[in-house]
Write a protein that holds these residues in place. Structure first.
Motif, short mmCIF file in Angstrom:
data_model
loop_
_atom_site.label_atom_id
_atom_site.label_comp_id
_atom_site.label_asym_id
_atom_site.label_seq_id
_atom_site.Cartn_x
_atom_site.Cartn_y
_atom_site.Cartn_z
N ASP A 137 0.84 -1.19 0.00
CA ASP A 137 0.00 0.00 0.00
C ASP A 137 0.88 1.24 0.00
OD1 ASP A 137 -1.78 2.04 0.35
OD2 ASP A 137 -2.70 1.26 2.18
N GLU A 138 0.98 1.85 -1.17
CA GLU A 138 1.73 3.10 -1.32
C GLU A 138 0.82 4.20 -1.89
OE1 GLU A 138 5.99 0.84 -2.25
OE2 GLU A 138 4.71 1.47 -3.91
N MET A 139 -0.49 3.93 -1.82
CA MET A 139 -1.47 4.86 -2.39
C MET A 139 -1.45 6.19 -1.65
SD MET A 139 -4.74 2.37 -3.17
CE MET A 139 -5.85 3.72 -3.64
N GLU A 140 -1.59 7.25 -2.42
CA GLU A 140 -1.71 8.56 -1.81
C GLU A 140 -3.08 8.70 -1.15
OE1 GLU A 140 -0.71 11.48 -4.84
OE2 GLU A 140 1.36 11.40 -4.11
N ILE A 202 1.26 4.82 -6.49
CA ILE A 202 0.48 5.84 -5.79
C ILE A 202 -1.03 5.68 -6.01
CG2 ILE A 202 2.37 7.48 -5.78
CD1 ILE A 202 0.86 8.95 -8.09
N ASP A 203 -1.42 4.86 -6.98
CA ASP A 203 -2.84 4.55 -7.18
C ASP A 203 -2.94 3.24 -7.94
OD1 ASP A 203 -5.58 4.68 -7.20
OD2 ASP A 203 -5.73 6.58 -8.30
N LYS A 287 -9.08 2.14 -21.12
CA LYS A 287 -9.68 3.28 -20.42
C LYS A 287 -9.04 3.47 -19.04
CE LYS A 287 -14.06 3.11 -19.04
NZ LYS A 287 -15.55 3.18 -19.04
N GLU A 288 -8.77 2.34 -18.35
CA GLU A 288 -8.14 2.43 -17.03
C GLU A 288 -6.72 2.98 -17.13
OE1 GLU A 288 -8.55 1.65 -12.78
OE2 GLU A 288 -10.00 1.57 -14.42
N ILE A 289 -6.00 2.57 -18.16
CA ILE A 289 -4.65 3.09 -18.37
C ILE A 289 -4.70 4.58 -18.68
CG2 ILE A 289 -2.64 3.01 -19.92
CD1 ILE A 289 -3.15 -0.05 -20.11
N GLY A 290 -5.71 4.99 -19.47
CA GLY A 290 -5.88 6.41 -19.74
C GLY A 290 -6.13 7.21 -18.47
N ALA A 291 -6.94 6.67 -17.57
CA ALA A 291 -7.19 7.34 -16.28
C ALA A 291 -5.91 7.41 -15.46
CB ALA A 291 -8.28 6.58 -15.51
N ALA A 292 -5.12 6.34 -15.52
CA ALA A 292 -3.85 6.32 -14.79
C ALA A 292 -2.90 7.39 -15.31
CB ALA A 292 -3.21 4.94 -14.91
#
Length: 371
Positions: A137-140, A202-203, A287-292
């Motif tokens: 877990d390194e999520m902001e 980070i996400d 689409k998920e990669i685009g959001a990333a």
């Protein structure tokens, strides 16, 4: 000067099998998938009760292969469902053993990896490690806000493979992992897309039963209101709905199979439904990669496609058609977890990294109570 050679035993327990390998530095000298008798496994009351049986099976297999364990430099096991921690290689310590035994975040065969590694290494007076478990877990903080105060987005993903291929790509670019912005899509039974910024994820979508693209076995993000209506329709038990989301979702739900190659054969035979569903999965990954890429504000050094589905050339081409304008797309099919575990141990043994002590991070604190 000749490089020092380290011999490492790596252990990756699955539900009915245990993958083991012995490596001299990065070179594999022995790998085997030990298939366990289903009746024997089911005879145990819990996963943790399988520990001694699996350990003895591993030792017997090594002995049969003529591998002298006294020559080992370290033992590295697959990390299990622990407390949320940052990525890296960890010493197996007493707190970790306790959390693995009680199943702190759930019961899974991977919990046995660190325990067996510790027991074998302890008898040889050598170190034992785990590397990048699924609970990394390194999520902001901002990425954890879900929109519902009582629900927090969680980091559960294919950390071991994602970070391993990210390091490989960084090396190809002549840089360190900690110097690059990468988007890594692991595409297997579950699909996770991680935003790797300067060595930290980070996400990422929750690949277990959370959100993101649908996959061969999982539903991913589904319309929330319709899901609530389904739950309260009176037609399904809780377990049945969970099975729709994990196990019988995605390709299994639509096409009755989780085999991407089989789906491609169906498409070649003219199955239009199979084509639509497979194209939709590629669409959702793109689409998920685009959001990333938005999370990185467009500053993306490279995109990586990995996991079993990355063997499908047409599938990879379809995904790439949505995202190749963002950055170069690198393809690393499959997931060599034994190699990744070995590399994690080697970084510590060679002094390239310091082994971390567990736990090194808060226990999934409820961020919305802090703001």
């Amino acid at each position: 000067m000749q490089e020092k050679e380290y011999r490492i035993l790596v252990i990756n327990p699955g539900s009915t099998s245990t993958k083991i390998g012995v490596f001299d530095n990065e070179r594999s000298i022995f790998e085997k998938t030990i298939r366990h008798d289903t009746d024997k496994i089911n005879a145990f009351n819990s996963i943790i009760d399988q520990y001694e049986f699996r350990k003895q099976t591993i030792l017997e297999t090594l002995d049969e292969e003529g591998i002298n364990i006294s020559k080992l430099s370290a033992v590295c096991g697959r990390g299990g469902l622990l407390r949320p921690i940052e990525g890296g290689t960890y010493h197996v310590n007493e707190q970790m053993l306790h959390d693995l035994r009680i199943g702190f975040a759930g019961q899974h065969a991977s919990n046995l990896g660190g325990i067996i590694a510790f027991e074998i290494a302890g008898g040889l007076n050598i170190p034992s490690f785990i590397v990048d478990p699924v609970v990394v877990d390194e999520m902001e903080t901002i990425a954890k806000v879900s929109g519902v105060p009582s629900i927090e987005r969680k980091s559960i993903f294919h950390a071991l493979n994602q970070k391993s291929v990210a390091r490989k790509v960084a090396q190809q670019y002549g840089k360190k992992y900690s110097e690059m912005n990468l988007i890594v899509a692991h595409m297997g039974g579950g699909i996770t897309v991680g935003v790797h910024r300067l060595g930290k994820v980070i996400d990422v979508n929750n690949g277990l039963h959370g959100d993101g693209p649908f996959s061969p076995e999982r539903a991913g993000t589904v319309p929330a209101g319709d899901l609530v209506n389904l739950c309260y329709s009176g037609d399904y038990y809780r377990e049945e709905v969970m099975k729709m989301l994990v196990g019988k979702g995605g390709l299994v739900g639509y096409l009755g199979t989780n085999d991407g190659q089989k789906v491609e054969r169906m498409i070649s035979a003219g199955d239009q439904k199979a084509k639509l569903v497979f194209d939709a999965m590629a669409y959702q990954i793109g689409k998920e990669i685009g959001a990333a890429s938005a999370v990185l504000k467009g500053k993306v050094d490279a995109i990586i496609l990995t996991g079993g589905l990355a063997y499908g050339k047409k599938f990879v081409k379809e995904i790439s058609s949505y995202i190749d304008w963002i950055a170069d797309v690198n393809v690393f099919p499959g997931e060599n977890e034994l190699q990744a575990l070995t590399e994690g141990a080697l970084r510590v043994l060679r002094g390239e990294e310091e082994a971390k002590e567990y736990p090194n991070k808060r226990v999934d604190s409820k961020i919305y109570n802090q703001v």
